[in-house]
Design a protein around this motif. Structure first.
Motif, mmCIF file in Angstrom:
data_model
loop_
_atom_site.group_PDB
_atom_site.id
_atom_site.type_symbol
_atom_site.label_atom_id
_atom_site.label_comp_id
_atom_site.label_asym_id
_atom_site.label_seq_id
_atom_site.Cartn_x
_atom_site.Cartn_y
_atom_site.Cartn_z
ATOM 1 N N ARG A 1 0.846 -1.193 0.000
ATOM 2 C CA ARG A 1 0.000 0.000 0.000
ATOM 3 C C ARG A 1 0.880 1.242 0.000
ATOM 4 O O ARG A 1 1.959 1.258 0.583
ATOM 5 C CB ARG A 1 -0.926 0.016 1.219
ATOM 6 C CG ARG A 1 -2.022 -1.036 1.153
ATOM 7 C CD ARG A 1 -2.982 -0.918 2.337
ATOM 8 N NE ARG A 1 -4.104 -1.825 2.199
ATOM 9 C CZ ARG A 1 -4.092 -3.118 2.476
ATOM 10 N NH1 ARG A 1 -2.977 -3.661 2.922
ATOM 11 N NH2 ARG A 1 -5.158 -3.877 2.320
ATOM 12 N N SER B 1 -5.349 -2.048 8.689
ATOM 13 C CA SER B 1 -5.929 -2.543 7.437
ATOM 14 C C SER B 1 -5.577 -4.003 7.186
ATOM 15 O O SER B 1 -6.227 -4.683 6.392
ATOM 16 C CB SER B 1 -5.434 -1.699 6.258
ATOM 17 O OG SER B 1 -4.062 -1.942 5.990
ATOM 18 N N GLU B 2 -4.536 -4.502 7.885
ATOM 19 C CA GLU B 2 -4.137 -5.904 7.755
ATOM 20 C C GLU B 2 -4.527 -6.692 9.012
ATOM 21 O O GLU B 2 -3.842 -7.655 9.390
ATOM 22 C CB GLU B 2 -2.622 -5.998 7.517
ATOM 23 C CG GLU B 2 -2.173 -5.494 6.159
ATOM 24 C CD GLU B 2 -2.653 -6.389 5.026
ATOM 25 O OE1 GLU B 2 -2.909 -7.585 5.269
ATOM 26 O OE2 GLU B 2 -2.790 -5.875 3.895
ATOM 27 N N TYR C 1 -1.708 1.171 8.528
ATOM 28 C CA TYR C 1 -1.462 0.010 7.674
ATOM 29 C C TYR C 1 -1.789 -1.293 8.400
ATOM 30 O O TYR C 1 -2.482 -2.165 7.852
ATOM 31 C CB TYR C 1 -0.001 -0.018 7.207
ATOM 32 C CG TYR C 1 0.311 -1.252 6.401
ATOM 33 C CD1 TYR C 1 -0.008 -1.318 5.052
ATOM 34 C CD2 TYR C 1 0.889 -2.378 6.997
ATOM 35 C CE1 TYR C 1 0.245 -2.460 4.308
ATOM 36 C CE2 TYR C 1 1.140 -3.523 6.262
ATOM 37 C CZ TYR C 1 0.818 -3.560 4.920
ATOM 38 O OH TYR C 1 1.053 -4.707 4.190
ATOM 39 N N TYR D 1 1.186 5.467 0.723
ATOM 40 C CA TYR D 1 0.639 6.560 1.519
ATOM 41 C C TYR D 1 1.361 7.860 1.158
ATOM 42 O O TYR D 1 2.591 7.881 1.021
ATOM 43 C CB TYR D 1 0.825 6.279 3.014
ATOM 44 C CG TYR D 1 0.142 5.014 3.482
ATOM 45 C CD1 TYR D 1 -1.143 5.047 4.016
ATOM 46 C CD2 TYR D 1 0.781 3.771 3.380
ATOM 47 C CE1 TYR D 1 -1.779 3.880 4.439
ATOM 48 C CE2 TYR D 1 0.156 2.610 3.800
ATOM 49 C CZ TYR D 1 -1.121 2.670 4.324
ATOM 50 O OH TYR D 1 -1.745 1.504 4.728
#
Length: 328
Positions: free
Chosen positions: A35, A55-56, A52, A37
């Protein structure tokens, strides 16, 4: 998706504009976890990493390694073109990882070299025969400019950090001297980065306008577009000056570090110039070392186009660190 604890490592490539974060399983970047940013939208790296990991599914990472576009000293990294300070305590707190490490971005590229796929390498100067553990050199031209030397030892790879972009730009002739004087008006010193980073293109273009009495500021992206289209003679002359200076600097680094295992050019600007290096005489500038011109045939040069190389380098470095810790 729930992930097994301690199976993965977190790796990140922190540039002046963007940060890329991913999970790695050993040396492999896990598909679908990369990802990007925009740094301007966050107060610091810790906020990025927490977002992050959320999100995981707050994966429990065994290790974390980040590559920083700036100097790293005693476990502390400071970005050159962004007011972010990154230390191992912050990295450990943000990731809850048992093993953490901070590298200069060129160090990470150095750790990635032996894992690059052949299709990600474009030959600029053919590589002569070399022993497998020969010293290698990574040279990065992008938002900034820097280099890192990769040494192979009995205890593993050593990739010391450097800040090569802040040494003096080379001066080979009267025009180079005039360019140096033009560049130093910005902040009092004509560094290599001031002519070979992305903004260096803009300064060379502006200097040529100054020389011609027709000053006009153009962004690096526009210069490269005009070069590709053949629509602006000054853009072509800018590229010619850039390539000559790049060849001279890389040649100087080759003589300093003796990278008989090859020289690898990385970064957005280096990649963009790959189609023009032969046309504008990179080879001639690289070998322009007087009585040592013949000696320069000992070095091969390639351009690296693997966008994930720094992430792979972080993963590779972590594997070595974790393996070393397991031996004690």
């Amino acid at each position: 998706m729930t992930r097994q604890p301690d199976r993965y490592s977190l790796v990140a490539d922190i540039g002046g504009t963007n940060t890329r974060v991913a999970l790695a399983e050993g040396l492999d970047i896990v598909h679908g976890t990369v990802r990007r940013y925009r740094n301007a939208e966050y107060p610091g790296l810790e906020t990025v990493l927490r977002e992050y990991l959320e999100s995981e599914d707050d994966v429990d990472c065994a290790g974390a390694c980040v590559a920083v576009a700036g100097p790293v000293r005693n476990g502390v990294g400071q970005l050159t073109n962004l007011d972010w300070r990154i230390d191992t305590d912050t990295l450990a707190r943000a990731t809850q990882a048992e093993t953490v490490s901070i590298l200069n971005d060129l160090q990470a590229q150095g750790f990635a070299l032996e894992h690059l796929k052949p299709e990600s390498l474009q030959t600029v100067i053919p590589m002569p025969d070399a022993v497998p553990d020969a010293t290698r050199l990574v040279v990065g031209a992008g938002t900034g400019f820097n280099s890192a030397t990769v040494y192979h030892t009995r205890k593993g790879r050593i990739v010391p950090p450097a800040e090569a972009g802040h040494a003096n730009m080379p001066i080979r002739n009267e025009a180079d001297l005039r360019l140096a004087k033009f560049v130093e008006t910005a902040h009092g010193f004509p560094g290599i980065e001031d002519v070979l980073a992305g903004r260096g293109l803009e300064r060379i273009y502006a200097w040529l306008g100054h020389e011609q009495g027709a000053v006009r500021e153009v962004r690096a992206k526009e210069i490269m577009e005009a070069l590709a289209e053949g629509s602006d003679p000054r853009a072509e002359e800018t590229a010619r000056v850039y390539v000559r200076l790049l060849g001279s600097v890389v040649g100087n680094l080759a003589l300093t570090m003796l990278p008989f295992g090859g020289i690898y050019l990385i970064g957005g600007v280096a990649t963009a110039f790959a189609p023009y290096l032969e046309r504008f005489g990179f080879d001639d500038a690289f070998r322009d070392k007087g009585r040592f011109a013949g000696f320069m045939q000992n070095f091969g040069v390639s351009v690296v186009s693997d966008d994930y190389a720094a992430l792979v380098g972080c993963a590779s470095h972590l594997c070595e660190v974790i393996e070393h810790e397991a031996d004690f």
